[in-house]
Write a protein that holds these residues in place. Structure first.
Motif, PDB file in Angstrom:
ATOM      1  N   GLU A 446       0.835  -1.201   0.000  1.00  0.00           N
ATOM      2  CA  GLU A 446       0.000   0.000   0.000  1.00  0.00           C
ATOM      3  C   GLU A 446       0.870   1.251   0.000  1.00  0.00           C
ATOM      4  N   GLY A 447       2.006   1.155   0.664  1.00  0.00           N
ATOM      5  CA  GLY A 447       2.910   2.302   0.752  1.00  0.00           C
ATOM      6  C   GLY A 447       3.505   2.719  -0.581  1.00  0.00           C
ATOM      7  N   TRP A 448       3.408   1.865  -1.606  1.00  0.00           N
ATOM      8  CA  TRP A 448       3.910   2.235  -2.919  1.00  0.00           C
ATOM      9  C   TRP A 448       2.955   3.200  -3.629  1.00  0.00           C
ATOM     10  N   HIS A 449       1.687   3.218  -3.231  1.00  0.00           N
ATOM     11  CA  HIS A 449       0.696   4.123  -3.827  1.00  0.00           C
ATOM     12  C   HIS A 449       0.667   3.987  -5.354  1.00  0.00           C
ATOM     13  N   ALA A 450       0.579   2.764  -5.786  1.00  0.00           N
ATOM     14  CA  ALA A 450       0.547   2.509  -7.228  1.00  0.00           C
ATOM     15  C   ALA A 450      -0.692   3.137  -7.843  1.00  0.00           C
ATOM     16  N   SER A 451      -0.507   3.773  -8.986  1.00  0.00           N
ATOM     17  CA  SER A 451      -1.625   4.417  -9.669  1.00  0.00           C
ATOM     18  C   SER A 451      -1.364   4.419 -11.167  1.00  0.00           C
ATOM     19  N   PHE A 452      -2.398   4.819 -11.922  1.00  0.00           N
ATOM     20  CA  PHE A 452      -2.234   4.881 -13.372  1.00  0.00           C
ATOM     21  C   PHE A 452      -1.174   5.909 -13.743  1.00  0.00           C
ATOM     22  N   SER A 454       1.281   6.845 -11.780  1.00  0.00           N
ATOM     23  CA  SER A 454       2.580   6.490 -11.181  1.00  0.00           C
ATOM     24  C   SER A 454       2.628   4.972 -10.949  1.00  0.00           C
ATOM     25  N   PRO A 455       2.745   4.199 -12.041  1.00  0.00           N
ATOM     26  CA  PRO A 455       2.748   2.740 -11.895  1.00  0.00           C
ATOM     27  C   PRO A 455       4.031   2.240 -11.237  1.00  0.00           C
TER      28      PRO A 455
END
Length: 511
Positions: A446-452, A454-455
């Motif tokens: 969860e701490g990586w905060h993966a998103s479209f 910021s993959p």
């Protein structure tokens, strides 16, 4: 290979037998020789030399010491003139004895001469470099015995090597084995305990994982390939409540690296068709079903020497590496990359390499213990946001540990084989893509905060080897693997640099 024979000088015998504390190297020499049934001789000329002692009491004591060893006879008709032609002037009686010992070595009556006499070493080297290399100090003899006969330790932490008799039959690891094999207790006692077989165990509130091994040759094996040096996995067992921690893969990694380091030709194991997860794991890493016994027991074999096994069909380079693991092949089309990794992630991915002082500190803080996550496994996943692209499956990865508190620091420490690269654009995707290999908790992911926008780059690979010793930044610059500044992102390694880099890494085989 024939059994080694060692001829020992009287100065070694006197040190061993004197009424004083024996130095570790001297006791280790005789202990290793006895353990591996290596013959130790004293020369008849040395016995004659002791017999010249005019002090009868001292002579009797010295001869009693020599009687503990086998005697190597003198060569009939060998004269002092002959010895002088071979080994130079012999002005003293001791010189004649020394030359006689060297002559026994020269004609092959013994393989090595062990002496603490520097002049004898020098005389041997003057005769020839080859003879000089066969005259050893005691410490050199110990090293030779160990490298010849003792298995080279492969660095997999959390696995202990123990003798079978040290594991009590009451340990719960044996419960399910008894269910599968009615005669297990008798087999364990007769074949393992009484024969003092060595086992690898993983301890976690008792024995969580167990692997029993046995050395075999082509004349006494169930393997279909009758090779010279065969390693049999007699038992591979993970306690049921400890499954899911990748302990079976951890034990297999130990087997693969041990077999590669110690130059086994074949590894094999027998199992039944119902052991589906084990069979799947075996076949993933190149074991082949070669035969079935009359009772349905199946034999799986993996070749560790000779040519790389290239299966038929249209398989990618990664599959070739995987099936031949831990070996991989390099050609003109092989791509290679360096991957910088911070100390914290390095410790998580490669707990084997964490320094003992570091582990002791974690233990003192209540953070130690056994392998609660599969950080020691073969199949790994690395997460990063490095913008650089990686090559095709089967590319070779070199992990560069950045500046660190604990060594190694600013050095290449591990080698991997790329399986694939994927991008996670949400925590859910990250959980899915790292499932089964992840060394990170859900909170970590969860701490990586993966998103479209910021993959997270998910790099799946096989850990092929550790670099021992690690190759530091200075040497990497000299090899042109790294430019002037320490790398901050993934970087490509040219083929010419790859050849130079691999030449500095002992993989145990030729790439």
């Amino acid at each position: 290979m024939s059994t080694q024979t060692y001829l020992i000088d009287t100065n070694v015998i006197i040190h061993l037998e004197d009424n004083r504390t024996v130095e570790p190297a001297f006791s280790a020499f005789t202990s290793l020789a006895a353990k591996h049934k290596v013959d130790i001789f004293v020369h008849e000329a040395a016995r004659d030399d002791v017999s010249r002692d005019k002090n009868a009491a001292r002579q009797a004591i010295s001869l009693s010491k020599l009687n503990k060893f086998q005697t190597l006879s003198k060569v009939r008709g060998l004269t002092i003139a002959d010895l002088s032609r071979y080994f130079g002037p012999l002005p003293k009686h001791n010189d004649i004895v020394d030359a006689t010992l060297l002559h026994a070595l020269h004609i092959g009556a013994a393989d090595f001469l062990v002496t603490q006499d520097r002049e004898l070493h020098e005389r041997a080297r003057r005769h020839s470099a080859e003879l000089g290399r066969r005259v050893l100090y005691v410490a050199d003899a110990v090293h030779l015995l160990r490298t010849t006969f003792e298995p080279i330790e492969a660095p997999v932490r959390f696995i202990d090597e123990v003798h079978a008799h040290s594991i009590p039959l009451t340990d719960s690891i044996f419960d399910s084995l008894r269910e599968d094999y009615a005669g297990f207790d008798m087999w364990w006692t007769e074949k393992c305990v009484k024969q003092r077989r060595l086992c690898w165990i993983i301890e976690d509130e008792g024995v969580a994982g167990l692997l029993i091994r046995k050395d075999e040759t082509g004349t006494d094996t169930d393997a279909t390939e009758k090779a010279n040096k065969i390693l049999k996995i007699c038992t591979l067992k993970v306690r049921p409540e400890r499954r899911g921690l990748k302990l079976g893969e951890l034990l297999l990694k130990k087997v693969f690296w041990f077999a590669q380091k110690n130059k086994y030709d074949v590894i094999y194991i027998t199992t039944y068709v119902g052991q589906t997860s084990l069979i799947d794991l075996l076949e993933y890493f190149g074991f082949r079903h070669t035969a079935t016994k009359h009772d349905g027991e199946r034999i799986y074999e993996k070749r560790m020497s000779g040519c790389i096994f290239i299966p038929e069909g249209d398989q990618n380079r990664f599959d070739i590496h995987r099936l031949n693991y831990p070996r991989f092949v390099i050609d003109q089309n092989t791509a290679a990359f360096g991957i910088p990794i911070k100390e914290g992630y390095h410790d998580i991915l490669y707990p084997d390499l964490r320094q003992q002082a570091q582990l002791d500190l974690f233990g003192a803080l209540g953070m130690g213990g056994g392998p609660r996550r599969p950080g020691n496994t073969i199949r790994k996943v690395y997460l990063c946001r490095a913008p650089s692209n990686l090559g095709p499956p089967g590319s070779i990865l070199f992990f560069y540990k950045g500046k660190s508190q604990w060594p190694p620091s600013q050095a290449i420490s591990a080698v991997g084989v790329l399986e694939d690269v994927r991008y996670a654009r949400s925590t859910r995707e990250l959980l899915q893509m790292t499932g089964g290999r992840s060394v990170y908790s859900e909170k970590d992911l969860e701490g990586w905060h993966a998103s479209f926008e910021s993959p997270v780059k998910v790099i799946n690979y096989l850990l092929a080897a550790y670099v021992d010793p690690p190759i530091g930044l200075k040497r990497l610059k000299e090899l042109n693997v790294i430019s002037q500044h320490p790398p901050q992102s993934i970087f490509r390694i040219s083929h010419s640099c790859l050849d130079d880099l691999l030449a500095h890494i002992d993989l145990g085989y030729k790439t």
